[in-house]
Design an enzyme around this catalytic site. Structure first.
Site, mmCIF file in Angstrom:
data_model
loop_
_atom_site.group_PDB
_atom_site.id
_atom_site.type_symbol
_atom_site.label_atom_id
_atom_site.label_comp_id
_atom_site.label_asym_id
_atom_site.label_seq_id
_atom_site.Cartn_x
_atom_site.Cartn_y
_atom_site.Cartn_z
ATOM 1 N N CYS A 165 33.887 88.142 58.043
ATOM 2 C CA CYS A 165 34.788 87.514 57.078
ATOM 3 C C CYS A 165 34.262 87.555 55.643
ATOM 4 O O CYS A 165 34.926 87.075 54.731
ATOM 5 C CB CYS A 165 35.080 86.076 57.498
ATOM 6 S SG CYS A 165 35.873 85.977 59.116
ATOM 7 N N HIS A 305 35.126 79.137 50.614
ATOM 8 C CA HIS A 305 35.481 79.880 51.826
ATOM 9 C C HIS A 305 36.488 79.051 52.622
ATOM 10 O O HIS A 305 37.467 79.589 53.135
ATOM 11 C CB HIS A 305 34.219 80.164 52.629
ATOM 12 C CG HIS A 305 34.418 81.089 53.783
ATOM 13 N ND1 HIS A 305 34.941 82.354 53.641
ATOM 14 C CD2 HIS A 305 34.153 80.931 55.109
ATOM 15 C CE1 HIS A 305 34.982 82.950 54.832
ATOM 16 N NE2 HIS A 305 34.521 82.109 55.731
ATOM 17 N N GLU A 316 29.807 73.969 54.119
ATOM 18 C CA GLU A 316 30.085 74.390 52.748
ATOM 19 C C GLU A 316 30.147 73.196 51.809
ATOM 20 O O GLU A 316 29.701 73.284 50.656
ATOM 21 C CB GLU A 316 31.385 75.185 52.686
ATOM 22 C CG GLU A 316 31.616 75.820 51.323
ATOM 23 C CD GLU A 316 32.772 76.802 51.298
ATOM 24 O OE1 GLU A 316 32.867 77.580 50.335
ATOM 25 O OE2 GLU A 316 33.592 76.786 52.240
ATOM 26 N N LYS A 334 42.897 79.379 51.778
ATOM 27 C CA LYS A 334 43.302 79.510 53.179
ATOM 28 C C LYS A 334 44.270 78.421 53.613
ATOM 29 O O LYS A 334 44.946 78.559 54.641
ATOM 30 C CB LYS A 334 42.068 79.533 54.080
ATOM 31 C CG LYS A 334 41.222 80.786 53.900
ATOM 32 C CD LYS A 334 40.020 80.795 54.842
ATOM 33 C CE LYS A 334 39.161 82.033 54.660
ATOM 34 N NZ LYS A 334 38.370 82.004 53.412
ATOM 35 N N HIS A 339 43.588 82.553 57.278
ATOM 36 C CA HIS A 339 42.315 83.270 57.189
ATOM 37 C C HIS A 339 42.547 84.742 57.513
ATOM 38 O O HIS A 339 42.772 85.119 58.669
ATOM 39 C CB HIS A 339 41.325 82.659 58.174
ATOM 40 C CG HIS A 339 39.909 83.099 57.975
ATOM 41 N ND1 HIS A 339 39.557 84.172 57.172
ATOM 42 C CD2 HIS A 339 38.734 82.622 58.480
ATOM 43 C CE1 HIS A 339 38.251 84.315 57.185
ATOM 44 N NE2 HIS A 339 37.730 83.400 57.977
ATOM 45 N N PHE A 398 30.833 85.703 60.427
ATOM 46 C CA PHE A 398 30.125 85.719 61.702
ATOM 47 C C PHE A 398 28.945 86.677 61.612
ATOM 48 O O PHE A 398 29.023 87.744 60.986
ATOM 49 C CB PHE A 398 31.045 86.174 62.832
ATOM 50 C CG PHE A 398 32.046 85.138 63.287
ATOM 51 C CD1 PHE A 398 32.021 83.846 62.821
ATOM 52 C CD2 PHE A 398 33.026 85.479 64.214
ATOM 53 C CE1 PHE A 398 32.943 82.903 63.250
ATOM 54 C CE2 PHE A 398 33.955 84.552 64.660
ATOM 55 C CZ PHE A 398 33.917 83.257 64.176
#
Length: 410
Positions: A165, A305, A316, A334, A339, A398
């Site tokens: 991502c 993010h 975060e 998002k 996403h 990831f």
């Protein structure tokens, strides 16, 4: 290298997202803060049956032309269309540029997974003779960059970044390095993804990453809210044109903003979970800020993010609060867009650039001051007018990939 020699400007933007086809449509949708998640007929019967899809394109918007679309997977088509918009927006003409000095770097997380899934079914049902002869070019992740190269006549360095991502953000960081090294004069970079399929969606659902709010999809993506329960799968593409600032000025282009710094680090903690407290992501954030010639206190805005998953948002929020305690404004696209996986970092970088350019911070959809779980200055309810001189865009993937991009106003 002097500060002027290190200056890199964003001179063109191309965007295709669930909020709209094109740069202006996407910006308008994100700025209004209306979430686009909806029940998805192609996911009918699955435990998670909703997504954020790109709206239908008109023939003009979605036309690849030249009889070439048949050989391109959807993620590749999106990259080509977004790249055309970005190059035109930058005022560049591929018919007249020196293609050997034009680089292309495009990231994708799952690339042609949708086509592989479709062809696997065909193989099982009808045998090998009906498998597409262009299965492999449609599958491999570098073909987004490859088809953009072909479409625009760019013959400089080309790369495909794959950091889950964070792939789109990684592409921009690599593209900036190519410019600063002198390997190219123009870099076309970003991310693309089109992997909303039954198998991919089920895979994310089985690992507990997706929201379970099938009864109210529009309310499902809620970054930094206390009651968040996962992300909404999405698709899209963003391509940015980068040039050394002195070169852009020489041809009369000031650009939207400067990509002033980049920072990268790797958690080495867990295949999918972030390192607790964002302690390794902090290395990337501080590196990006320092690379931009800034101090943490200079950052006016954070494009987070913000996945709407419990662990990511908590980590975060701790990171932002610790490194940027002066509480810069925070948004998370998002909430509106869902996403888009490997495209997300590039889309959010483009939105950060537009935030600086328009002095406007979009709101976090589905978040209110009452539901905000952290001591962050998240913009809620409506857009906020704000002069943003410096901003960061966070991307995490990831595998423990952390990428932070720092932007400055021109």
């Amino acid at each position: 290298m002097t500060a002027d020699e290190r200056a890199v400007s964003v001179t063109g933007l191309g965007l295709i997202t669930p909020a709209g086809v094109g740069r202006e449509a996407t910006w308008d949708g994100v700025r209004r803060g209306v979430p686009v998640a909806a029940t998805d007929a192609q996911l009918k019967g699955l435990p998670t049956d909703f997504s954020c899809r790109i709206p239908p394109m008109t023939e003009g918007q979605g036309r690849i032309g030249g009889g070439k679309a048949w050989r391109m997977a959807h993620f590749t088509q999106l990259a080509v269309l977004a790249a055309r918009e970005a190059v035109a927006d930058a005022g560049l003409d591929p018919a007249t540029w020196d293609g050997a000095r034009v680089a292309v770097v495009i990231g994708s997380g799952l690339a042609g997974a949708a086509h592989l899934e479709e062809q696997s079914v065909r193989f099982q049902q009808a045998g090998p003779d009906l498998v597409s002869p262009v299965l492999i070019p449609m599958l491999i992740s570098n073909m987004a960059a490859g088809e953009v190269l072909l479409d625009l006549g760019a013959r400089g360095p080309s790369l495909a970044t794959e950091t889950a991502c964070a792939s789109g953000a990684s592409a921009l960081a690599v593209a900036r390095d190519l410019l600063l090294s002198g390997a190219c004069d123009i870099a076309i970079a970003g991310g693309t993804e089109a992997a909303i399929t039954p198998v991919v969606t089920t895979g994310f659902q089985r690992m507990g990453a997706l929201s379970a709010r099938s009864d109210d999809p529009a309310a499902a993506s809620r970054p930094f809210a206390a009651d968040r329960d996962g992300f909404v799968i999405s698709e899209g593409a963003a391509i940015l044109v980068l040039e050394r600032t002195r070169d852009a000025r020489a041809r009369g282009r000031g650009g939207y903003a400067r990509l002033a710094g980049t920072g990268m680090s790797s958690d080495a903690h867990h295949p999918t979970a972030p390192a607790p407290g964002g302690t390794v992501a902090e290395v990337a954030l501080r590196a990006a800020v320092a690379d931009a010639g800034l101090r943490p206190s200079d950052i006016d805005h954070v494009n987070a993010h913000g996945t709407s998953t419990p662990k990511n948002d908590e980590t975060e929020a701790e990171l932002i609060g610790r490194v940027l305690p002066h509480r810069p404004s925070v948004t998370a696209a998002k909430g509106v867009l869902g996403h888009s996986l490997g495209a997300a970092g590039a889309i959010e970088a483009a939105l950060t650039v537009l935030t600086i350019h328009h002095s406007t911070v979009p709101p976090v959809a589905n978040l209110t001051p009452q539901t905000l779980a952290y001591d962050l200055d998240c913009v809620t309810g409506a857009e906020r007018r704000q002069e943003v001189r410096a901003a960061v865009s966070n991307s995490f993937g990831f595998g423990g990939h952390n990428v932070v991009l720092a932007f400055r106003a021109n």
